[in-house]
Design a protein around this motif. Structure first.
Motif, PDB file in Angstrom:
ATOM      1  N   VAL A 149      34.420  44.918  22.542  1.00 30.68           N
ATOM      2  CA  VAL A 149      33.985  45.892  23.547  1.00 30.68           C
ATOM      3  C   VAL A 149      34.804  45.761  24.826  1.00 30.68           C
ATOM      4  O   VAL A 149      35.257  46.761  25.390  1.00 30.68           O
ATOM      5  CB  VAL A 149      32.478  45.723  23.845  1.00 30.68           C
ATOM      6  N   ALA A 150      35.026  44.528  25.246  1.00 25.92           N
ATOM      7  CA  ALA A 150      35.816  44.323  26.460  1.00 25.92           C
ATOM      8  C   ALA A 150      37.220  44.884  26.269  1.00 25.92           C
ATOM      9  O   ALA A 150      37.791  45.505  27.178  1.00 25.92           O
ATOM     10  CB  ALA A 150      35.876  42.839  26.808  1.00 25.92           C
ATOM     11  N   GLU A 151      37.744  44.720  25.080  1.00 25.25           N
ATOM     12  CA  GLU A 151      39.084  45.225  24.816  1.00 25.25           C
ATOM     13  C   GLU A 151      39.123  46.746  24.843  1.00 25.25           C
ATOM     14  O   GLU A 151      40.036  47.365  25.397  1.00 25.25           O
ATOM     15  CB  GLU A 151      39.588  44.713  23.469  1.00 25.25           C
ATOM     16  N   LEU A 152      38.094  47.355  24.271  1.00 33.71           N
ATOM     17  CA  LEU A 152      37.990  48.816  24.327  1.00 33.71           C
ATOM     18  C   LEU A 152      37.936  49.290  25.775  1.00 33.71           C
ATOM     19  O   LEU A 152      38.560  50.291  26.137  1.00 33.71           O
ATOM     20  CB  LEU A 152      36.719  49.289  23.614  1.00 33.71           C
ATOM     21  N   MET A 153      37.218  48.570  26.588  1.00 36.86           N
ATOM     22  CA  MET A 153      37.092  48.963  27.990  1.00 36.86           C
ATOM     23  C   MET A 153      38.435  48.845  28.707  1.00 36.86           C
ATOM     24  O   MET A 153      38.819  49.722  29.487  1.00 36.86           O
ATOM     25  CB  MET A 153      36.031  48.097  28.677  1.00 36.86           C
TER      26      MET A 153
ATOM     27  N   ALA B 250      34.700  41.302  32.897  1.00 37.09           N
ATOM     28  CA  ALA B 250      35.014  40.808  34.241  1.00 37.09           C
ATOM     29  C   ALA B 250      36.053  39.693  34.169  1.00 37.09           C
ATOM     30  O   ALA B 250      36.949  39.600  35.011  1.00 37.09           O
ATOM     31  CB  ALA B 250      33.745  40.296  34.912  1.00 37.09           C
ATOM     32  N   GLN B 251      35.929  38.873  33.125  1.00 36.40           N
ATOM     33  CA  GLN B 251      36.884  37.765  32.995  1.00 36.40           C
ATOM     34  C   GLN B 251      38.259  38.258  32.588  1.00 36.40           C
ATOM     35  O   GLN B 251      39.265  37.625  32.847  1.00 36.40           O
ATOM     36  CB  GLN B 251      36.371  36.751  31.976  1.00 36.40           C
ATOM     37  N   ALA B 252      38.282  39.430  31.949  1.00 35.48           N
ATOM     38  CA  ALA B 252      39.554  39.904  31.405  1.00 35.48           C
ATOM     39  C   ALA B 252      40.400  40.656  32.428  1.00 35.48           C
ATOM     40  O   ALA B 252      41.610  40.706  32.312  1.00 35.48           O
ATOM     41  CB  ALA B 252      39.307  40.787  30.179  1.00 35.48           C
ATOM     42  N   VAL B 253      39.766  41.270  33.394  1.00 30.15           N
ATOM     43  CA  VAL B 253      40.570  42.019  34.366  1.00 30.15           C
ATOM     44  C   VAL B 253      41.379  41.050  35.219  1.00 30.15           C
ATOM     45  O   VAL B 253      40.962  39.925  35.455  1.00 30.15           O
ATOM     46  CB  VAL B 253      39.697  42.915  35.280  1.00 30.15           C
ATOM     47  N   SER B 254      42.509  41.529  35.639  1.00 31.21           N
ATOM     48  CA  SER B 254      43.395  40.646  36.401  1.00 31.21           C
ATOM     49  C   SER B 254      42.820  40.399  37.796  1.00 31.21           C
ATOM     50  O   SER B 254      41.891  41.079  38.229  1.00 31.21           O
ATOM     51  CB  SER B 254      44.770  41.279  36.525  1.00 31.21           C
TER      52      SER B 254
ATOM     53  N   GLU C 164      24.744  43.795  38.983  1.00 26.72           N
ATOM     54  CA  GLU C 164      24.418  42.409  39.325  1.00 26.72           C
ATOM     55  C   GLU C 164      25.134  41.436  38.383  1.00 26.72           C
ATOM     56  O   GLU C 164      25.713  40.445  38.814  1.00 26.72           O
ATOM     57  CB  GLU C 164      22.896  42.228  39.242  1.00 26.72           C
ATOM     58  N   ILE C 165      25.113  41.752  37.101  1.00 30.78           N
ATOM     59  CA  ILE C 165      25.812  40.935  36.108  1.00 30.78           C
ATOM     60  C   ILE C 165      27.295  40.844  36.439  1.00 30.78           C
ATOM     61  O   ILE C 165      27.895  39.758  36.471  1.00 30.78           O
ATOM     62  CB  ILE C 165      25.703  41.561  34.696  1.00 30.78           C
ATOM     63  N   LEU C 166      27.867  41.989  36.702  1.00 33.89           N
ATOM     64  CA  LEU C 166      29.287  42.031  37.021  1.00 33.89           C
ATOM     65  C   LEU C 166      29.570  41.190  38.263  1.00 33.89           C
ATOM     66  O   LEU C 166      30.517  40.400  38.303  1.00 33.89           O
ATOM     67  CB  LEU C 166      29.710  43.469  37.298  1.00 33.89           C
ATOM     68  N   ARG C 167      28.736  41.368  39.249  1.00 35.84           N
ATOM     69  CA  ARG C 167      28.930  40.649  40.508  1.00 35.84           C
ATOM     70  C   ARG C 167      28.909  39.147  40.259  1.00 35.84           C
ATOM     71  O   ARG C 167      29.743  38.402  40.766  1.00 35.84           O
ATOM     72  CB  ARG C 167      27.802  41.044  41.463  1.00 35.84           C
ATOM     73  N   ARG C 168      27.962  38.740  39.433  1.00 37.51           N
ATOM     74  CA  ARG C 168      27.840  37.310  39.172  1.00 37.51           C
ATOM     75  C   ARG C 168      29.070  36.783  38.431  1.00 37.51           C
ATOM     76  O   ARG C 168      29.619  35.748  38.765  1.00 37.51           O
ATOM     77  CB  ARG C 168      26.557  37.027  38.377  1.00 37.51           C
ATOM     78  N   ALA C 169      29.498  37.557  37.425  1.00 36.10           N
ATOM     79  CA  ALA C 169      30.666  37.128  36.653  1.00 36.10           C
ATOM     80  C   ALA C 169      31.892  37.024  37.546  1.00 36.10           C
ATOM     81  O   ALA C 169      32.702  36.101  37.419  1.00 36.10           O
ATOM     82  CB  ALA C 169      30.927  38.111  35.515  1.00 36.10           C
ATOM     83  N   LEU C 170      32.007  37.948  38.450  1.00 38.77           N
ATOM     84  CA  LEU C 170      33.172  37.948  39.336  1.00 38.77           C
ATOM     85  C   LEU C 170      33.095  36.802  40.334  1.00 38.77           C
ATOM     86  O   LEU C 170      34.111  36.206  40.702  1.00 38.77           O
ATOM     87  CB  LEU C 170      33.258  39.279  40.084  1.00 38.77           C
ATOM     88  N   THR C 171      31.911  36.491  40.751  1.00 33.13           N
ATOM     89  CA  THR C 171      31.754  35.375  41.670  1.00 33.13           C
ATOM     90  C   THR C 171      32.136  34.070  40.998  1.00 33.13           C
ATOM     91  O   THR C 171      32.817  33.231  41.572  1.00 33.13           O
ATOM     92  CB  THR C 171      30.289  35.288  42.146  1.00 33.13           C
ATOM     93  N   GLU C 172      31.710  33.935  39.742  1.00 32.47           N
ATOM     94  CA  GLU C 172      32.069  32.726  39.008  1.00 32.47           C
ATOM     95  C   GLU C 172      33.568  32.586  38.871  1.00 32.47           C
ATOM     96  O   GLU C 172      34.121  31.518  39.017  1.00 32.47           O
ATOM     97  CB  GLU C 172      31.431  32.744  37.618  1.00 32.47           C
ATOM     98  N   LEU C 173      34.199  33.707  38.618  1.00 32.62           N
ATOM     99  CA  LEU C 173      35.653  33.718  38.517  1.00 32.62           C
ATOM    100  C   LEU C 173      36.271  33.148  39.785  1.00 32.62           C
ATOM    101  O   LEU C 173      37.171  32.311  39.745  1.00 32.62           O
ATOM    102  CB  LEU C 173      36.153  35.157  38.378  1.00 32.62           C
ATOM    103  N   GLU C 174      35.749  33.637  40.864  1.00 35.50           N
ATOM    104  CA  GLU C 174      36.273  33.267  42.170  1.00 35.50           C
ATOM    105  C   GLU C 174      36.170  31.774  42.398  1.00 35.50           C
ATOM    106  O   GLU C 174      37.050  31.149  42.989  1.00 35.50           O
ATOM    107  CB  GLU C 174      35.446  34.001  43.227  1.00 35.50           C
ATOM    108  N   ASP C 175      35.070  31.221  41.912  1.00 33.45           N
ATOM    109  CA  ASP C 175      34.814  29.824  42.165  1.00 33.45           C
ATOM    110  C   ASP C 175      35.776  28.891  41.446  1.00 33.45           C
ATOM    111  O   ASP C 175      35.942  27.748  41.821  1.00 33.45           O
ATOM    112  CB  ASP C 175      33.368  29.466  41.754  1.00 33.45           C
ATOM    113  N   HIS C 176      36.410  29.401  40.408  1.00 37.29           N
ATOM    114  CA  HIS C 176      37.310  28.507  39.642  1.00 37.29           C
ATOM    115  C   HIS C 176      38.741  28.583  40.155  1.00 37.29           C
ATOM    116  O   HIS C 176      39.234  29.633  40.441  1.00 37.29           O
ATOM    117  CB  HIS C 176      37.262  28.887  38.163  1.00 37.29           C
TER     118      HIS C 176
END
Lengths: 118, 118
Positions: A75-79, B97-101, A106-118
């Motif tokens: 699904v992510a790949e399709l997107m 979210a993890q896949a986008v650059s 909210e889900i997206l926001r959280r996932a993106l925040t986690e990304l940021e933290d790494h």
DNA sequence: CCTACCTCTCTACGGTGCGTAGTACTACTA
DNA sequence: TAGTAGTACTACGCACCGTAGAGAGGTAGG
């Protein structure tokens, strides 16, 4: 990639839902509503593995089929593929962000925040 | 919705790139590389408007075609459609979210923040 | 051992979508 | 009035997909 047909998607859904690889017969038994010939299921499984959606391994005479990627990855790949269609990725992403519902934002926001933290 | 074919997408791209509605002839002139018969362009424009991707209005004898929605809206809709294919939207969104650059994650983050503010 | 059965591979048919275009008709323009 | 532009309708070939039969080769039970 390539989109999947109706029956192809049904079968992928069945395989995505199990952890263990299934034989054609087992898949066929799990499609209750439709009365499909066994060869129909086999043909579709064969096509799906040819297209790279499934991997198969021998089990005696039979093949056991297993998704090559998780449904989420698909699904992510399709997107991402949809996103590639635009000339203006930023605009499309902004639109998309506005279109998702509140809880999903909210889900997206959280996932993106986690990304940021790494 | 439905995906677009190769030529259909080419033509949509041309129309998305202009602000003003175009006639079949004008669209045909803008497809340089391929040497298409005028009727080919007309047929595709006709199919696209039948499918709801284009609106057309009379201009003398000719039709003028115009996208029914912006490209960004189209892409966002495709992405939402892909998202609908999964049983677990959260997992798919997280994957996405993890896949986008990085820079795109930034765009998304900003769009989501703006949402929050309203 | 033979027969029934399972599973595979190969082949095929009908429907649909799309790229491509011809034809026939109408209306404007020089 | 002849050429041109534009339309609607029709059509052909190809690829994809749902669907499945035919044939071949093992396997297990009588």
């Amino acid at each position: 990639m390539k989109g999947l047909g109706e029956l192809e998607r049904t079968i992928m859904d069945i395989l995505w839902a199990r952890s263990a690889p299934l034989t054609a017969r087992e898949v066929g038994r799990l499609i209750e509503d439709r009365d499909l010939a066994p060869t129909t299921v086999m043909t579709v499984l064969d096509r799906l593995s040819r297209k790279g959606f499934l991997n198969r391994t021998r089990d005696g005479r039979a093949w056991r089929y297993q998704p090559a990627a998780s449904r989420d990855a698909y699904v992510a790949e399709l997107m991402l593929e949809a996103l590639d269609l635009t000339g203006d990725r930023d605009a499309a992403l902004t639109r998309f962000a506005q279109a998702v519902s509140g809880s999903e934002a909210e889900i997206l926001r959280r996932a993106l925040t986690e990304l940021e933290d790494h």
